[in-house]
Motif scaffolding. Structure first.
Motif, short mmCIF file in Angstrom:
data_model
loop_
_atom_site.label_atom_id
_atom_site.label_comp_id
_atom_site.label_asym_id
_atom_site.label_seq_id
_atom_site.Cartn_x
_atom_site.Cartn_y
_atom_site.Cartn_z
N ALA A 1 0.82 -1.21 0.00
CA ALA A 1 0.00 0.00 0.00
C ALA A 1 0.86 1.26 0.00
O ALA A 1 0.52 2.27 -0.64
N LEU A 2 2.00 1.24 0.70
CA LEU A 2 2.85 2.42 0.77
C LEU A 2 3.38 2.81 -0.60
O LEU A 2 3.60 4.00 -0.87
N ASN A 3 3.58 1.83 -1.47
CA ASN A 3 4.16 2.09 -2.78
C ASN A 3 3.16 1.89 -3.92
O ASN A 3 3.55 1.73 -5.07
N ALA A 4 1.88 1.93 -3.59
CA ALA A 4 0.84 1.59 -4.56
C ALA A 4 0.56 2.74 -5.53
O ALA A 4 0.80 3.91 -5.21
N PRO A 5 0.01 2.43 -6.70
CA PRO A 5 -0.35 3.50 -7.66
C PRO A 5 -1.49 4.37 -7.17
O PRO A 5 -1.70 5.46 -7.73
N TYR A 6 -2.25 3.92 -6.15
CA TYR A 6 -3.31 4.76 -5.61
C TYR A 6 -2.82 5.60 -4.43
O TYR A 6 -3.62 6.20 -3.71
N ARG A 7 -1.50 5.68 -4.25
CA ARG A 7 -0.93 6.57 -3.24
C ARG A 7 -1.06 8.00 -3.73
O ARG A 7 -0.80 8.32 -4.90
N LEU A 8 -1.47 8.90 -2.84
CA LEU A 8 -1.56 10.33 -3.17
C LEU A 8 -0.19 10.96 -3.01
O LEU A 8 0.44 10.85 -1.95
N THR A 9 0.28 11.64 -4.05
CA THR A 9 1.61 12.23 -3.99
C THR A 9 1.63 13.71 -4.37
O THR A 9 2.71 14.31 -4.45
N GLU A 10 0.47 14.30 -4.58
CA GLU A 10 0.40 15.75 -4.78
C GLU A 10 -1.03 16.21 -4.49
O GLU A 10 -1.97 15.43 -4.57
#
Length: 772
Positions: A44-53
């Motif tokens: 989960a920490l590195n998932a594509p659904y992680r918010l990064t902006e």
């Protein structure tokens, strides 16, 4: 590889990082009690659904704030800079405050966002909004909302004092003989602690009690609600009928002269009126074991045998948190106290009543040493709503409702600010909530992922997770004070909740009030120093900061103190040690509650039929009782995308358990994709056949990320298996207005249509970047 030791909700772990990314989370060597949830985090920490902006919903960005005509949850987003998002949030907060007042802001947060004492989203958002002049707050909780209101009337004290005053495992192991648990003590609930887990001790103490000869009885629809090695007797009752069984136990205690007459006369008030009810002197319906069997399905002879045992052996009555999350959820807690008082064990070592034995550290010890947390300040707005009434408040501004003897009015909420928690997990009737969520003019949210909360927001701030920031952990009743080292830096474009709030506070002119000139790390150091000073004042020497961080924490000794309102002191001398109830005694009959005039919560414990249960006429259409319990593979909805949770799915959906007889009657088999439905909505789930539950009951864990089917034949359906599309959004009673998801009827059928894909972990459409 870099290895950093930290503490999380589920225990202590070594976090392994490579190239700035977490690649493994593994239990600290030698700790066999730590949960398997932690090791599932890296996915989960590195998932594509992680918010990064930061993100802004396109409709809100184009059209501005609107009332009731929004399309939250179905529109694309636009990426913006932190500066732009901060300006938008500050401007909108200022507009709402200037136009509608601070009461128009709802400060939503439901804890659990972090185990740390500083980076606790609930503390952060409350401090921030109070620095702006206040907000509409919530009262109570989804976990124990009925208990929090009823017990202060019955036994006095604050809503949480039952956890200090309830029966403790060390006393049970030394002095106890019998534990009767209504709702069970599922082992999965022992694997976590809201403030951080040192070493899990819950199961160890249960086993010590069993080894000492304590007998266990589980009154629950589920056999697995108690650890198998406790050899518990299982009394499988219909869901929602605990009070009927308790009343029949009371009937036998009274009829056979096994009740503690002296304690009832000197330490309680109102027993005579309650006894008339139990004997049926006024309503013509004695609450006999045969009467209870007709309601609960529990064998009458088993009830008689258990009552006799409770009246002659030192007994602890355990009340699971689950049994209050149903219609009239106040009643089992009130009745549980009365049953313990009648049994003769209340106020004696190893006996009495407890709330939630089996959950994290409950019953292991009464208290821990006090640890400093982020000061939240004072809320200048006095308005609050029961936490489970948020959908009603959004849909009915100005509407009247009753709560705990008061007639209140819902405020006119224009802006929702949410940091920590996922309302689209823990609230009932999610289709109704989705409709209500369109009403505010603006929704601002902080989170780390594209979960249901952020999908239904307007302005979204991406925030760091627990392994990406530095903090101190100290769990409830846990003797460990633990360092939470930063294992990796947050992804580029991600900041902490604190930094997000500090930036907005600066633009609104309250930056100094919010930060007091400290960075996040400086606050963490300050909280440790405040804790050291408090410990010193209490006679405990704590290591200096450098040694604390080098060692990764330290263990404190047991913390002992006299607990106000202790039942043992009440038994010894009720005049010298009264409770903080109006009478100073246990209120078996409450004149105060009777004076409220609530037909759904009268002046003493009673059996009231739930709106939906297996004895209702609605079973002709919806013949299965749905239980939505806590998951074993995640914390509520946290890390639903983690490996452990994803591997537990059936056909990518949350598993639902049925008794073999119920499955066979519908032509269903293990692994089938099924549709679960009632008149509120439907969901897809993967079937698991399980003989360890009562027939007529279907069981599914909460926390699957809400994934609504947008259109077509199955509109109002969750593709992923969130049971709260089916639960009824109605308060337990006018007294507590607590959630009642446990009173839900459904039907289940094989799903034979075109199978829609699960999109819970697919980010929404992102349309470019706003450069304004």
């Amino acid at each position: 590889m870099d290895i950093t030791r930290t503490a999380l909700h589920w225990g202590r772990y070594d976090v392994v990082a490579d190239g700035g990314r977490v690649v493994e989370v593994r239990p600290v060597p030698g700790d066999t009690t730590v949960s398997a949830i932690g090791p599932g985090m890296p996915e989960a920490l590195n998932a594509p659904y992680r918010l990064t902006e930061p993100m802004v919903r396109k409709g809100w960005l184009d059209d501005g704030p609107k009332r009731g005509t929004n399309h939250r949850g179905s529109e694309p987003f636009v990426a913006v800079s932190w500066e732009r998002a901060t300006e938008l949030a500050a401007s909108e907060l200022r507009r709402v405050i200037d136009t509608h007042g601070n009461e128009a802001i709802y400060g939503g947060s439901y804890g659990w966002g972090s185990a740390g004492r500083f980076h606790h989203p609930q503390s952060q958002i409350h401090r921030f909004l109070r620095s702006l002049g206040g907000y509409t707050d919530s009262t109570g909780s989804y976990s124990v909302g009925a208990m929090e209101v009823i017990l202060p009337h019955v036994i006095g004290g604050d809503p949480w004092s039952i956890w200090q005053r309830g029966t403790m495992w060390p006393d049970i192991a030394e002095h106890g003989e019998l534990v009767v648990s209504f709702g069970g003590m599922a082992t999965k609930n022992a694997q976590l602690n809201p403030g951080g887990q040192g070493r899990s001790e819950q199961l160890e103490w249960q086993r010590r009690a069993r080894a000492a000869g304590v007998r266990f009885v589980t009154v629950s629809p589920l056999a697995g609600d108690t650890a198998a090695d406790l050899d518990a007797q299982w009394l499988p009752l219909r869901p929602g009928t605990d009070v009927a069984v308790m009343l029949a136990l009371a009937y036998v205690l009274q009829a056979e002269g096994l009740h503690d007459r002296e304690f009832l006369a000197t330490c309680c008030v109102g027993y005579d009126r309650f006894e008339r009810y139990v004997r049926g002197l006024d309503d013509g319906r004695p609450k006999t074991p045969a009467w209870a069997e007709s309601i609960s399905g529990v064998d009458a002879d088993a009830i008689v045998d258990l009552a006799r045992e409770m009246g002659t052996r030192r007994t602890a009555v355990n009340l699971s948190w689950s049994i209050q999350r149903q219609d009239h959820g106040e009643q089992p807690y009130w009745m549980g106290v009365v049953l313990a008082a009648m049994s003769g064990s209340l106020g004696r070592p190893g006996g009495g009543v407890a709330s939630g034995l089996g959950i994290n550290k409950t019953g292991v010890r009464a208290r821990r040493w006090p640890v400093a947390s982020l000061p939240q300040g004072t809320n200048a707005v006095s308005t609050s709503i029961p936490v489970a009434r948020i959908a009603d408040a959004l849909l009915e501004p100005g509407g009247a409702y009753e709560y705990n003897g008061e007639r209140r009015t819902y405020p006119d909420l224009r802006l929702v600010y949410w940091a920590g928690g996922n309302p689209f997990h823990h609230h009932q009737d999610l289709n109704k909530l989705a409709q209500a969520w369109q009403q505010p003019e603006t929704v601002i949210a902080h989170d780390s992922w594209w979960n249901p909360l952020t999908r239904f927001a307007d302005i979204v701030f991406p925030v760091a997770t627990a392994v990406e920031r530095r903090d101190i952990a100290a769990g409830a009743s846990d003797l460990s004070l633990m360092a939470m080292e930063r294992a990796v830096a947050p992804p580029e474009g991600v900041r902490t909740d604190y930094d997000a709030f500090a930036g907005i506070a600066d633009l609104l002119g309250v930056g100094k009030e919010f930060t007091e000139g400290r960075t996040a790390d400086e606050w963490v150091d300050e909280l440790y120093e405040r804790t050291r000073r408090t410990f010193a004042d209490l006679g405990l020497e704590a290591p200096g900061a450098a040694e604390f961080w080098r060692a990764g924490g330290f263990e404190t000794p047991e913390f002992t103190s006299v607990v106000a309102g202790d039942f043992g002191r009440l038994r010894d001398d009720p005049d010298r040690h009264p409770l903080s109830t109006p009478s100073g005694r246990i209120e078996i009959f409450s004149e105060r509650i009777a004076g409220f005039g609530y037909d759904d919560c009268p002046g003493h414990p009673v059996w009231l039929e739930p709106h939906e249960w297996l004895g209702a006429a609605a079973t002709a259409t919806y013949p299965l009782h749905l239980l939505s319990n806590q998951p074993s593979t995640r914390l509520h909805s946290q890390y639903d995308g983690g490996r452990l949770s994803r591997e537990s799915k059936v056909a990518g959906r949350e598993p639902i358990a049925m008794h073999p007889d119920d499955a066979a009657r519908r032509g269903l088999g293990d692994g089938d994709l099924v549709r679960v439905f009632n008149d509120r909505g439907s969901m897809l789930a993967g079937l698991r056949v399980d003989s360890g539950q009562r027939p007529g009951v279907a069981v599914i864990a909460t926390g699957a990320w809400f994934d609504p089917e947008p259109a077509g034949a199955y509109a109002r359906m969750c593709r992923h298996g969130n049971p709260n599309v089916l639960t009824r959004d109605q308060g337990t009673s006018r007294l507590a207005q607590a959630p009642a998801p446990g009173s839900t009827l459904v039907e289940i059928e094989r799903f034979d249509g075109a199978v829609p894909p699960v999109r819970a972990f697919v980010p929404p459409e992102i349309i470019g970047r706003d450069g304004a």
